[in-house]
Design a protein around this motif. Structure first.
Motif, PDB file in Angstrom:
ATOM      1  N   GLN A  28       0.770  -1.279   0.045  1.00  0.00           N
ATOM      2  CA  GLN A  28      -0.074  -0.235   0.064  1.00  0.00           C
ATOM      3  C   GLN A  28       0.874   1.283   0.056  1.00  0.00           C
ATOM      4  O   GLN A  28       0.527   2.297  -0.738  1.00  0.00           O
ATOM      5  CB  GLN A  28      -0.986  -0.184   1.220  1.00  0.00           C
ATOM      6  N   ARG A  29       2.092   1.226   0.690  1.00  0.00           N
ATOM      7  CA  ARG A  29       2.960   2.481   0.757  1.00  0.00           C
ATOM      8  C   ARG A  29       3.748   2.689  -0.358  1.00  0.00           C
ATOM      9  O   ARG A  29       3.761   3.553  -1.195  1.00  0.00           O
ATOM     10  CB  ARG A  29       3.780   2.650   2.132  1.00  0.00           C
ATOM     11  N   TYR A  30       4.224   1.590  -0.933  1.00  0.00           N
ATOM     12  CA  TYR A  30       5.083   1.541  -2.001  1.00  0.00           C
ATOM     13  C   TYR A  30       4.681   1.456  -3.302  1.00  0.00           C
ATOM     14  O   TYR A  30       5.432   2.041  -4.244  1.00  0.00           O
ATOM     15  CB  TYR A  30       6.442   0.423  -1.811  1.00  0.00           C
ATOM     16  N   LEU A  31       3.527   0.739  -3.288  1.00  0.00           N
ATOM     17  CA  LEU A  31       3.264   0.666  -4.919  1.00  0.00           C
ATOM     18  C   LEU A  31       1.806   1.501  -5.047  1.00  0.00           C
ATOM     19  O   LEU A  31       1.195   1.463  -6.185  1.00  0.00           O
ATOM     20  CB  LEU A  31       2.599  -0.936  -4.860  1.00  0.00           C
ATOM     21  N   ARG A  32       1.301   2.380  -4.231  1.00  0.00           N
ATOM     22  CA  ARG A  32       0.053   2.888  -4.118  1.00  0.00           C
ATOM     23  C   ARG A  32       0.091   3.868  -5.658  1.00  0.00           C
ATOM     24  O   ARG A  32      -1.008   4.389  -6.051  1.00  0.00           O
ATOM     25  CB  ARG A  32      -0.378   3.541  -2.845  1.00  0.00           C
ATOM     26  N   TRP A  33       1.224   4.500  -5.968  1.00  0.00           N
ATOM     27  CA  TRP A  33       0.950   5.520  -7.156  1.00  0.00           C
ATOM     28  C   TRP A  33       1.422   4.824  -8.215  1.00  0.00           C
ATOM     29  O   TRP A  33       1.547   5.471  -9.358  1.00  0.00           O
ATOM     30  CB  TRP A  33       2.120   6.680  -6.918  1.00  0.00           C
ATOM     31  N   ILE A  34       1.563   3.589  -8.290  1.00  0.00           N
ATOM     32  CA  ILE A  34       1.786   2.797  -9.828  1.00  0.00           C
ATOM     33  C   ILE A  34       0.477   2.245 -10.140  1.00  0.00           C
ATOM     34  O   ILE A  34       0.188   1.229  -9.804  1.00  0.00           O
ATOM     35  CB  ILE A  34       2.831   2.022  -9.517  1.00  0.00           C
ATOM     36  N   PRO A  35      -0.268   2.735 -11.344  1.00  0.00           N
ATOM     37  CA  PRO A  35      -1.529   1.934 -11.580  1.00  0.00           C
ATOM     38  C   PRO A  35      -1.194   0.672 -12.008  1.00  0.00           C
ATOM     39  O   PRO A  35      -2.233  -0.183 -11.782  1.00  0.00           O
ATOM     40  CB  PRO A  35      -1.928   3.184 -12.714  1.00  0.00           C
ATOM     41  N   GLU A  36      -0.205   0.091 -12.726  1.00  0.00           N
ATOM     42  CA  GLU A  36       0.093  -1.053 -13.161  1.00  0.00           C
ATOM     43  C   GLU A  36       0.011  -1.978 -12.073  1.00  0.00           C
ATOM     44  O   GLU A  36      -0.213  -3.065 -12.430  1.00  0.00           O
ATOM     45  CB  GLU A  36       1.352  -1.063 -14.036  1.00  0.00           C
ATOM     46  N   ALA A  37       0.520  -1.565 -10.807  1.00  0.00           N
ATOM     47  CA  ALA A  37       0.306  -2.470  -9.794  1.00  0.00           C
ATOM     48  C   ALA A  37      -0.844  -2.579  -9.232  1.00  0.00           C
ATOM     49  O   ALA A  37      -1.111  -3.546  -8.238  1.00  0.00           O
ATOM     50  CB  ALA A  37       1.420  -1.921  -8.624  1.00  0.00           C
ATOM     51  N   GLN A  38      -1.883  -2.199  -9.527  1.00  0.00           N
ATOM     52  CA  GLN A  38      -3.057  -2.216  -8.968  1.00  0.00           C
ATOM     53  C   GLN A  38      -4.221  -3.102  -9.406  1.00  0.00           C
ATOM     54  O   GLN A  38      -3.911  -3.677 -10.704  1.00  0.00           O
ATOM     55  CB  GLN A  38      -4.029  -0.777  -8.963  1.00  0.00           C
ATOM     56  N   ILE A  39      -5.037  -3.876  -8.882  1.00  0.00           N
ATOM     57  CA  ILE A  39      -6.011  -4.976  -9.168  1.00  0.00           C
ATOM     58  C   ILE A  39      -7.218  -4.371  -9.032  1.00  0.00           C
ATOM     59  O   ILE A  39      -7.559  -4.405  -7.793  1.00  0.00           O
ATOM     60  CB  ILE A  39      -5.495  -6.070  -8.712  1.00  0.00           C
ATOM     61  N   LEU A  40      -8.016  -3.953 -10.216  1.00  0.00           N
ATOM     62  CA  LEU A  40      -9.316  -3.451  -9.911  1.00  0.00           C
ATOM     63  C   LEU A  40     -10.314  -4.460  -9.199  1.00  0.00           C
ATOM     64  O   LEU A  40     -10.458  -5.684  -9.827  1.00  0.00           O
ATOM     65  CB  LEU A  40     -10.032  -3.014 -11.071  1.00  0.00           C
ATOM     66  N   GLY A  41     -11.101  -4.401  -8.213  1.00  0.00           N
ATOM     67  CA  GLY A  41     -11.668  -5.424  -7.384  1.00  0.00           C
ATOM     68  C   GLY A  41     -11.164  -6.613  -6.946  1.00  0.00           C
ATOM     69  O   GLY A  41     -11.759  -7.344  -6.621  1.00  0.00           O
ATOM     70  N   GLY A  42      -9.880  -6.487  -6.745  1.00  0.00           N
ATOM     71  CA  GLY A  42      -9.147  -7.595  -6.236  1.00  0.00           C
ATOM     72  C   GLY A  42      -8.120  -7.110  -4.986  1.00  0.00           C
ATOM     73  O   GLY A  42      -8.112  -6.129  -4.374  1.00  0.00           O
TER      74      GLY A  42
END
Length: 789
Positions: free
Chosen positions: A683-697
């Motif tokens: 949450q802290r280190y990857l939160r600004w990288i959209p590619e690391a997000q999983i919508l609904g996951g």
């Protein structure tokens, strides 16, 4: 779209009035050659155009544009220093850059971009807003590095510039990355804004020139809550006596006021606790050095203490005096067979500050991503880069050291004395971790905040130097407190029901290190804080801001805010995300340990224990990477994989015995420290990288379902009991926040603030297709629909 949002720079911008609010560089026609950096491709992609401007808005006149201009909101005491119009804030997506026009301003508190896309967030009920720092705001203390782009070459900016860049890139300490294109900005404005930002973020400062003092004086009439409502501040003798009574340490230890007024030592707090047999006249002999200071007592009566080392001397006579003094002090805490002391010299047998600094410098580069191409280009090297940074190994070593000390206290019934040069860095870290693991009170929010006050703030951790707030020495900047928060996150992640607070709480606490309206993290010691505050008068602050009343007002204590009053930063609805609704208030046993959920993107958050199974998709699970892990990384990460084999026999027996039992969330709580169990704080280190997000996951999806179930059970209980509990209402509020989100992602709640109109991007460097084109097109359209709701 609702009410017409404000145009970007309105009448200030000398550009055609029909500029779209959000435009793709190749499709808009106006940005074609105006953006540099990013993907660097020469082939233009398929033209595209995204606009939120209604047809009737196109014919608006310049007067209306000026009225719609976004307003710069200033805090009390905040001054505007410089600004630039017609700045394009870029969103990097491979070779295609999208951007938003607006104003870039610099104040004595922050750098802010005033764009015209804020209406997209205003309609989102689930946003997690900070009332002090906006999405496009960067406090001056949060700026890490500044880069300029000259003819598509990225260079570090510092000092006086002979040539000014066409693009400004700002890397932040909270790992955000901002790109500002200056090609459409007037040359005079470019010089002012770039020079102003460089000077006010990189030039050395004096303590009295911090914005903290300007804000505190200007906000004198603002009401502030009593800090003791949020934590024990440990600034009175009564606070220490209360802590001694709570931990049953008052039988062997006493609170002393020998340093009241800091007449003995400026490094120590005014009040602290020492062993009862220790004569108070011994404390001033070496200015507080060589004195065992009490940290905490466990149920068995054993205690954790810390001591700063005596100054090194070459004279044999002085050395003998020091030896005799230490022998006398040692006898007050080491009285076998009744009391035995084990000494832990953290300066020689543990981490060095240089190791921590070097590791984090490498580690943070993994998350300062400029664009999607860079993300996917480095994806193939993720394991190697992560392991070579040694950050996860340092976290494991800290947790292991804490467990070793707990074994002495719990199993061997020994006192433990921590030694360090000034007892203000690693002593704070290790003693705090021991208390979090052993004392369930420290796992509540009030208890945790009191722990930070006791061990870090009053304990003399040099936040001013370690965070480099004055920009006077990069060598002194070491993220020791962030390392502590990362270690605590490992425990929160592994044992969620044991903590009253959430990982979101830890994340916003780490962000608060760089917000200079709170005094909590902006001094090196209580003495430095107390001696600087009373000297400030309103007439002194006329050097900072002019035109304010009260220059001749009498001197009075400044109204300093504490970071623990979360209502300053967040509305009550947002604060529900800081409290863990799954917190177990009464002891109960779980049938099994919940396993952590791995993200579906290629970047796993821990190093592997065994060879992963191959996958038909390209990425970290492909055959080439399996071979790489087995042959290249195998030997280098063996120290992580076989970490349990290094443990001493007593330690191993104690550790394995605890792991064999179901966890008691209100008792001793130990972390799993084998290699794969130590993970990246996503949450802290990857939160600004959209590619690391999983919508609904991600874990948040499971939490959402659990909270919905809890809310339904609570409603049924209310009907049966015909009453409504305030705590149940808060849990229902949290469930509502999660359930109503249209863009719920694995990095919630921060992911809501990022690139709403961006589209998923395929990896471009040697990667094969991840699926057929029709499937990818459907996924892309689905993402756009979600992003533009």
């Amino acid at each position: 779209m609702g009410g017409a949002p404000a145009a970007s720079a309105g009448g200030r911008c000398e550009r055609p009035p029909l500029i779209p609010r959000v435009a793709a560089s190749q499709g808009g026609g106006m940005l074609g050659k105006g953006v540099v950096g990013g993907g660097g491709g020469t082939k233009a992609p398929k033209p595209s155009f995204v606009s939120y401007v209604r047809p009737e808005e196109i014919h608006t006149n310049e007067k209306e544009l000026t009225e719609k201009e976004v307003t710069l909101h200033l805090l009390p005491g905040e001054q505007l220093l410089c600004e630039a119009s017609t700045v394009l804030k870029c969103v990097q997506e491979d070779s295609c850059q999208r951007g938003i026009y607006g104003r870039l301003v610099c104040t004595d508190f922050k750098i802010a971009f005033l764009g015209d896309d804020e209406s997209a967030l205003d309609n989102d009920e689930t946003q997690f807003k900070n009332k002090v720092i906006g999405e496009n705001d960067i406090t001056l203390h949060c700026v890490d590095q500044i880069y300029g782009v000259f003819d598509e070459k990225k260079k570090t900016l510092f000092g006086q510039l002979k040539k000014y860049p066409e693009k400004l890139i700002i890397h932040c300490k909270d790992l955000r990355v901002f790109h500002f294109c200056l090609r459409y900005t007037k040359e005079e404005e470019v010089k002012r804004i770039v020079s102003g930002i460089i000077h006010h973020t990189q030039a050395p400062k004096l303590l009295k020139r911090l914005f903290l003092f300007s804000y505190a004086t200007a906000a004198q009439n603002h009401t502030a809550t009593d800090p003791k409502n949020h934590a024990v501040m440990f600034d009175t003798l009564q606070d220490w006596c209360w802590e001694l009574e709570r931990t049953k340490g008052n039988m062997k230890y006493k609170a002393v006021s020998v340093n009241e007024g800091y007449k003995v030592c400026e490094r120590l707090p005014a009040y602290f606790v020492v062993p009862t047999p220790l004569p108070e006249e011994d404390v001033p002999r070496f200015h507080g050095h060589g004195i065992p200071i009490w940290c905490w007592s466990c149920h068995s009566g054993c205690a954790l203490l810390k001591m700063s080392a005596l100054p090194k001397e070459q004279d044999d006579g002085v050395l003998q005096i020091q030896k005799n003094f230490l022998d006398g002090v040692y006898k007050t805490i080491h009285r076998p067979p009744y009391e035995i002391v084990k000494t832990e010299d953290l300066s020689s047998n543990f981490l060095s500050l240089q190791e921590i600094q070097t590791a984090y410098s490498k580690f943070k580069q993994l998350f300062l991503i400029d664009n999607s191409t860079e993300f996917w280009d480095t994806d193939i090297k993720w394991f190697s880069l992560l392991e070579s940074s040694s950050w996860l190994d340092i976290i494991r070593r800290c947790l292991k050291k804490a467990i070793e000390i707990i074994e002495c206290l719990e199993a061997q019934n020994m006192n433990v004395l921590l030694l360090e040069e000034n007892a203000s860095d690693l002593c704070c870290l290790v003693s705090s971790l021991v208390q979090v693991m052993m004392d369930p009170h420290c796992r509540t929010r009030f208890g945790f905040q009191s722990l930070v006050q006791k061990e870090w703030i009053v304990g003399g951790h040099c936040f001013l130097d370690r965070c480099n707030h004055l920009r006077q020495s990069d060598k002194e900047e070491v993220p020791v407190f962030l390392l502590f928060l990362d270690c605590v996150w490992q425990l929160v992640h592994q044992h969620p029901p044991a903590f009253e607070f959430t990982e979101t709480y830890l994340t916003v606490l780490s962000d608060s290190l760089y917000i200079p309206i709170f005094s909590t993290f902006f001094f090196n010691s209580p003495h430095q804080k107390d001696t600087n505050m009373p000297r400030w008068k309103r007439r002194d602050l006329c050097l900072f801001w002019q035109g304010r009343e009260g220059q001749g007002a009498q001197s009075k204590p400044l109204n300093l805010l504490t970071v623990w009053d979360w209502s300053v930063q967040f509305e009550p609805k947002a604060q529900t995300l800081l409290k863990n609704p799954l917190y177990v208030e009464k002891p109960k046993l779980d049938k099994g340990q919940r396993k952590g959920t791995h993200f579906k993107h290629q970047r796993q958050l821990s190093l592997p224990l065994t060879q992963s199974k191959s996958s038909p998709k390209r990425g970290f699970f492909r055959e080439e990477t399996d071979h790489l892990i087995k042959n290249l990384l195998g030997k280098r990460i063996s120290k992580l994989i076989n970490s349990s084999e290094e443990l001493q026999d007593n330690f191993r027996e104690f550790y394995d015995s605890w792991r064999s039992k179901p966890p008691n969330y209100h008792g001793l709580l130990l972390p799993h420290i084998e290699g794969p169990e130590i993970k990246v704080w996503a949450q802290r280190y990857l939160r600004w990288i959209p590619e690391a997000q999983i919508l609904g996951g991600g874990r948040v999806a499971t939490l959402s379902k659990l909270l919905e179930t809890m809310e339904e059970v609570q409603r049924l209980q209310e009907k049966i009991e015909e009453r409504h509990h305030s705590q149940e209402a808060l849990q229902a509020e949290a469930a509502s926040l999660l359930r109503t989100s249209a863009r719920l992602s694995s990095l919630f709640p921060f992911a809501l603030l990022q690139r709403h109109s961006s589209k998923p991007v395929l990896p471009t460097s040697g990667w094969k297709a991840l699926g057929d084109e029709e499937d990818l097109a459907k996924r892309e359209d689905e993402f756009v629909d979600l992003g533009d709701v």
